[in-house]
Design a protein around this motif. Sequence first.
Motif, PDB file in Angstrom:
ATOM      1  N   GLN A 158      12.655  14.348  14.380  1.00 19.23           N
ATOM      2  CA  GLN A 158      13.213  14.939  13.157  1.00 19.23           C
ATOM      3  C   GLN A 158      13.594  16.405  13.372  1.00 19.23           C
ATOM      4  O   GLN A 158      14.620  16.858  12.854  1.00 19.23           O
ATOM      5  CB  GLN A 158      12.212  14.811  12.002  1.00 19.23           C
ATOM      6  CG  GLN A 158      12.007  13.398  11.535  1.00 19.23           C
ATOM      7  CD  GLN A 158      13.271  12.758  11.021  1.00 19.23           C
ATOM      8  OE1 GLN A 158      14.060  13.373  10.317  1.00 19.23           O
ATOM      9  NE2 GLN A 158      13.479  11.507  11.393  1.00 19.23           N
TER      10      GLN A 158
ATOM     11  N   ILE B  82      14.474  17.781  16.276  1.00 16.30           N
ATOM     12  CA  ILE B  82      15.662  17.778  17.129  1.00 16.30           C
ATOM     13  C   ILE B  82      16.897  17.402  16.319  1.00 16.30           C
ATOM     14  O   ILE B  82      17.960  18.009  16.448  1.00 16.30           O
ATOM     15  CB  ILE B  82      15.470  16.828  18.327  1.00 16.30           C
ATOM     16  CG1 ILE B  82      14.406  17.378  19.269  1.00 16.30           C
ATOM     17  CG2 ILE B  82      16.779  16.583  19.056  1.00 16.30           C
ATOM     18  CD1 ILE B  82      13.958  16.413  20.340  1.00 16.30           C
ATOM     19  N   GLN B  83      16.757  16.412  15.455  1.00 15.29           N
ATOM     20  CA  GLN B  83      17.871  15.981  14.625  1.00 15.29           C
ATOM     21  C   GLN B  83      18.295  17.095  13.665  1.00 15.29           C
ATOM     22  O   GLN B  83      19.489  17.313  13.453  1.00 15.29           O
ATOM     23  CB  GLN B  83      17.481  14.737  13.843  1.00 15.29           C
ATOM     24  CG  GLN B  83      18.601  14.155  13.041  1.00 15.29           C
ATOM     25  CD  GLN B  83      18.183  12.898  12.320  1.00 15.29           C
ATOM     26  OE1 GLN B  83      17.038  12.493  12.351  1.00 15.29           O
ATOM     27  NE2 GLN B  83      19.122  12.270  11.662  1.00 15.29           N
TER      28      GLN B  83
ATOM     29  N   ALA C  16      17.922  20.330  14.164  1.00 14.09           N
ATOM     30  CA  ALA C  16      18.568  21.359  14.983  1.00 14.09           C
ATOM     31  C   ALA C  16      20.016  20.969  15.270  1.00 14.09           C
ATOM     32  O   ALA C  16      20.926  21.815  15.213  1.00 14.09           O
ATOM     33  CB  ALA C  16      17.795  21.570  16.280  1.00 14.09           C
ATOM     34  N   PHE C  17      20.251  19.689  15.560  1.00 16.79           N
ATOM     35  CA  PHE C  17      21.615  19.194  15.779  1.00 16.79           C
ATOM     36  C   PHE C  17      22.451  19.355  14.506  1.00 16.79           C
ATOM     37  O   PHE C  17      23.610  19.775  14.559  1.00 16.79           O
ATOM     38  CB  PHE C  17      21.584  17.730  16.229  1.00 16.79           C
ATOM     39  CG  PHE C  17      22.937  17.136  16.431  1.00 16.79           C
ATOM     40  CD1 PHE C  17      23.711  17.487  17.522  1.00 16.79           C
ATOM     41  CD2 PHE C  17      23.444  16.220  15.525  1.00 16.79           C
ATOM     42  CE1 PHE C  17      24.969  16.938  17.702  1.00 16.79           C
ATOM     43  CE2 PHE C  17      24.697  15.663  15.701  1.00 16.79           C
ATOM     44  CZ  PHE C  17      25.465  16.023  16.789  1.00 16.79           C
ATOM     45  N   PHE C  18      21.851  19.040  13.351  1.00 15.39           N
ATOM     46  CA  PHE C  18      22.539  19.205  12.077  1.00 15.39           C
ATOM     47  C   PHE C  18      22.947  20.660  11.863  1.00 15.39           C
ATOM     48  O   PHE C  18      24.072  20.940  11.448  1.00 15.39           O
ATOM     49  CB  PHE C  18      21.643  18.725  10.926  1.00 15.39           C
ATOM     50  CG  PHE C  18      22.185  19.043   9.565  1.00 15.39           C
ATOM     51  CD1 PHE C  18      23.220  18.307   9.032  1.00 15.39           C
ATOM     52  CD2 PHE C  18      21.667  20.091   8.818  1.00 15.39           C
ATOM     53  CE1 PHE C  18      23.734  18.604   7.775  1.00 15.39           C
ATOM     54  CE2 PHE C  18      22.164  20.396   7.570  1.00 15.39           C
ATOM     55  CZ  PHE C  18      23.204  19.645   7.048  1.00 15.39           C
TER      56      PHE C  18
ATOM     57  N   CYS D  87      23.435  22.983  14.173  1.00 11.67           N
ATOM     58  CA  CYS D  87      24.475  23.362  15.145  1.00 11.67           C
ATOM     59  C   CYS D  87      25.845  22.878  14.699  1.00 11.67           C
ATOM     60  O   CYS D  87      26.829  23.632  14.760  1.00 11.67           O
ATOM     61  CB  CYS D  87      24.141  22.799  16.524  1.00 11.67           C
ATOM     62  SG  CYS D  87      22.747  23.596  17.316  1.00 11.67           S
ATOM     63  N   VAL D  88      25.927  21.643  14.247  1.00 16.56           N
ATOM     64  CA  VAL D  88      27.219  21.112  13.779  1.00 16.56           C
ATOM     65  C   VAL D  88      27.662  21.841  12.516  1.00 16.56           C
ATOM     66  O   VAL D  88      28.850  22.147  12.356  1.00 16.56           O
ATOM     67  CB  VAL D  88      27.133  19.589  13.548  1.00 16.56           C
ATOM     68  CG1 VAL D  88      28.398  19.061  12.893  1.00 16.56           C
ATOM     69  CG2 VAL D  88      26.891  18.868  14.862  1.00 16.56           C
ATOM     70  N   SER D  89      26.726  22.161  11.635  1.00 15.90           N
ATOM     71  CA  SER D  89      27.066  22.890  10.412  1.00 15.90           C
ATOM     72  C   SER D  89      27.634  24.267  10.742  1.00 15.90           C
ATOM     73  O   SER D  89      28.636  24.694  10.150  1.00 15.90           O
ATOM     74  CB  SER D  89      25.832  23.050   9.527  1.00 15.90           C
ATOM     75  OG  SER D  89      25.355  21.793   9.116  1.00 15.90           O
TER      76      SER D  89
ATOM     77  N   TRP E 189      29.581  16.174   5.790  1.00 16.25           N
ATOM     78  CA  TRP E 189      28.575  16.180   6.856  1.00 16.25           C
ATOM     79  C   TRP E 189      27.162  16.115   6.256  1.00 16.25           C
ATOM     80  O   TRP E 189      26.305  15.396   6.740  1.00 16.25           O
ATOM     81  CB  TRP E 189      28.758  17.417   7.727  1.00 16.25           C
ATOM     82  CG  TRP E 189      27.712  17.618   8.763  1.00 16.25           C
ATOM     83  CD1 TRP E 189      26.878  18.674   8.852  1.00 16.25           C
ATOM     84  CD2 TRP E 189      27.377  16.761   9.857  1.00 16.25           C
ATOM     85  NE1 TRP E 189      26.047  18.525   9.938  1.00 16.25           N
ATOM     86  CE2 TRP E 189      26.335  17.360  10.574  1.00 16.25           C
ATOM     87  CE3 TRP E 189      27.863  15.542  10.309  1.00 16.25           C
ATOM     88  CZ2 TRP E 189      25.759  16.791  11.694  1.00 16.25           C
ATOM     89  CZ3 TRP E 189      27.290  14.965  11.436  1.00 16.25           C
ATOM     90  CH2 TRP E 189      26.260  15.591  12.109  1.00 16.25           C
TER      91      TRP E 189
ATOM     92  N   TYR F 181      24.353  13.194   6.707  1.00 18.61           N
ATOM     93  CA  TYR F 181      23.018  13.513   7.225  1.00 18.61           C
ATOM     94  C   TYR F 181      21.926  13.056   6.270  1.00 18.61           C
ATOM     95  O   TYR F 181      20.923  12.475   6.691  1.00 18.61           O
ATOM     96  CB  TYR F 181      22.902  15.021   7.478  1.00 18.61           C
ATOM     97  CG  TYR F 181      21.533  15.438   7.947  1.00 18.61           C
ATOM     98  CD1 TYR F 181      21.107  15.158   9.234  1.00 18.61           C
ATOM     99  CD2 TYR F 181      20.667  16.107   7.103  1.00 18.61           C
ATOM    100  CE1 TYR F 181      19.850  15.537   9.669  1.00 18.61           C
ATOM    101  CE2 TYR F 181      19.410  16.497   7.528  1.00 18.61           C
ATOM    102  CZ  TYR F 181      19.002  16.203   8.811  1.00 18.61           C
ATOM    103  OH  TYR F 181      17.755  16.581   9.238  1.00 18.61           O
TER     104      TYR F 181
END
Length: 71
Positions: free
Chosen positions: A10, A12-13, A15-17, A19-21, A48, A52
């Motif tokens: 969760q 890591i997910q 953090a990915f969210f 970064c994309v944001s 987005w 998510y």
Amino acid sequence: MIDKVWKTFQIIQFAFFLCVSIFLFIRAVDGHGTAQTLEVKLISFAIWGIFYLGLLAIEWLIYFIVRHFRH
């Protein structure tokens, strides 16, 4: 063990969210070459974010079902 792996996934997910944001807000043009105004950036972020949150809801539903049947 599964709770530790779940929390790590969760994080890591999320953090990915983030970064994309950030990418959605700092880009000047999108993939089609269209200029990104504030309105378009907010619409892209809303789409987005909804994606998510939907994914997160499904994951938490599965998590609670697995926890319920495991105990």
